[in-house]
Each structure stands twice: as structure tokens, then as C-alpha cells.
Design an enzyme around this catalytic site. Sequence first.
Site, mmCIF file in Angstrom:
data_model
loop_
_atom_site.group_PDB
_atom_site.id
_atom_site.type_symbol
_atom_site.label_atom_id
_atom_site.label_comp_id
_atom_site.label_asym_id
_atom_site.label_seq_id
_atom_site.Cartn_x
_atom_site.Cartn_y
_atom_site.Cartn_z
ATOM 1 N N GLN A 255 64.296 -75.764 70.513
ATOM 2 C CA GLN A 255 62.922 -75.455 70.142
ATOM 3 C C GLN A 255 62.687 -75.225 68.652
ATOM 4 O O GLN A 255 61.699 -75.733 68.104
ATOM 5 C CB GLN A 255 62.419 -74.253 70.946
ATOM 6 C CG GLN A 255 62.180 -74.553 72.409
ATOM 7 C CD GLN A 255 61.645 -73.346 73.167
ATOM 8 O OE1 GLN A 255 61.185 -72.374 72.571
ATOM 9 N NE2 GLN A 255 61.709 -73.404 74.487
ATOM 10 N N HIS B 221 59.775 -68.573 77.917
ATOM 11 C CA HIS B 221 60.856 -67.604 77.701
ATOM 12 C C HIS B 221 60.678 -67.055 76.292
ATOM 13 O O HIS B 221 60.333 -67.801 75.369
ATOM 14 C CB HIS B 221 62.209 -68.298 77.850
ATOM 15 C CG HIS B 221 63.410 -67.400 77.731
ATOM 16 N ND1 HIS B 221 63.384 -66.055 78.089
ATOM 17 C CD2 HIS B 221 64.681 -67.645 77.290
ATOM 18 C CE1 HIS B 221 64.591 -65.540 77.888
ATOM 19 N NE2 HIS B 221 65.380 -66.475 77.394
#
Length: 319
Positions: A78, A100
Amino acid sequence: MEEIKFLEGKRLTVVGYGSQGHAHALNLHDLGMDVTVGLRQGSKSWEKAENDGVKVAVVGEAVKGADVVMILAPDEAQPELYRSEIEENLKSGAYLGFAHGFNIHYERITPREDVNVFMVAPKGPGHMVREIFEGGHGVPCLAAVHNDISEDTRDIAHAWANGVGRRVGVIETTFKEETETDLFGEQAVLCGGVTELMQAGFDTLVEAGYNPEVAYFECVHEMKLIIDMVYEKGFAAMRDSISNTAEYGDYITGKKIITKESKEAMKGVLKDIQRGKFAKEFIEETENGYKFMNKERAEYSDSKIEEVGSKMRKMVFSK
């Protein structure tokens, strides 16, 4: 639908089409939302997403003009993906979502101040989130807000959660709480704890001369039957369903296995998570090409429990 009205008329982008990505994208698409999946050029998931009926574009193009962008690529991928493809294409006032809290909590991603940031974490693996949705049911979701310049980010988060989870329920949390409890649960109980417990039970019986197939059934296969009862009805109902012999053994033996030392070890695991030690080590592992993980994978794939388990599963699940 009242529960997801805050998403209606908005352009939604889901970055990634793995376990969680496909579930979020398809569940919202099935509810009539305008969903685009953002993928890297040449991604193996591109054709699959198109065949599933959702729009697909390269990440940068999918993000441009989107009102809500949910990043569902692997945690370790990410930060680079955000910096290279998302940040410059994210419009001011957009809503940036995560499933998350890892990269926000450990400050591996620092979103621009002119975007809203939220989290929706369905409490289940992506394939189950999708399967349960298709069956007309849903899963509860955790929701949190990190930045709220538009003053309605909570509404967006709850709408996303109600869409993906089919209105089962939304539990308020924070990025910190979700990250630390999720990592702890995975390591100490759900994955690390349970697998080591089953492995140790299997090894103890086999080393004592018992049939490996019988050991597998007693220490691995039947775990699902017990967990299903706990999942559906709780500990008390599970104990009411098993034999008195099993229940008595539960009471006198459980604390011999999970001892004070075990609980102290759990506290140590939690402390490592809280102070960022685990995150640092995991990031180093990814940068090292997953050498430790690949070694562990190879050892487990060649283990006795996998050999026996493969044979037993063929017997149990043969048609």
C-alpha cells in the site's frame, strides 16, 4: 436503501481485487453502486474482475474523480502504491478508506490533509464475506474515522460497512484499536496460537506411537466442529453439546495447557505490537524478499501433519 444512501450517486473505487477487494467491489456493485476496480496494468485479476461484471481501470485512472477510494491491496504494497498512483490523483475532499489500520497507525501512509480518511473492516476473510452476502446474509464490520474534513465521514463509513456487510451491524473503533487487536488476535489465537496448538497435539500423539490418521482427526479435523458450536452458540452451549467426559476434561486440562506463562507470552506479543516492533520486523521481512516466510512455508508444506492431512481431506471431502 436507507442504510447506504450516502454512497448513492458517488463514484466508488476499490483498489485491489484480492480476497477483500473482490468482496467489497462485488457486494457494492450488486447493490447498484457505481464501482470501479483499480488495478496495475497487466494484473492477473484484471480479466477476472471484468468477467465478474465490474468496471476496471489502471489505479491512477480509477482514482481520478472518484468520490470514495478504498485501498485493499496487501498491507506491505500500500505505501508505494499510494505514493505512486493514488496520492496525486485523489481529488480534494474525497474519502480514502482502508480495511485495516496498519499503514495509518504505523504512519507508513500519511494522507493529505484535504481528504477524509476512514476504515471499514469486515470481520471475516474476503471469500466468506462474499459467500455470506450471496446467501442473503452478512457479517459485522468495524468502522473508524481518522480525518473528517467533510463532517460526514462517519456516514460514509457506515454506509460502506452496511453495503459490504449487508446491515448486520457496525461496531465503532479506532485505527489504533483495530490494528493492535487484529494483529494480536491473528498471532496469539486465530493463526499462530491455534495452529501451534493443533500441531503440538498431533505431534504428542504421533510421538507416543498413535496412528497419525487418528491423531489428525482428534487434534485438527474436529477443531472445526468445536469452533462452529462456539461461533454459533457460545462456550456454554458448546460445553452443553459435548459429552460430560469431554466437558470435565475441558475444565481440568485447559489451564494446564494455557498457563500463566502462556498469558505472559501473550502480553509480550501485545507489547511488541503496541510499540511497533512487530510492524518493523514485518516490513523488514517484506524488504528481504520474504526469506523467513518462504522457509517456514516450505517446512510446513513438507511436514507430517500436511502429508496426513492431505490424505484425510481427500477421504472426508471426496464426492
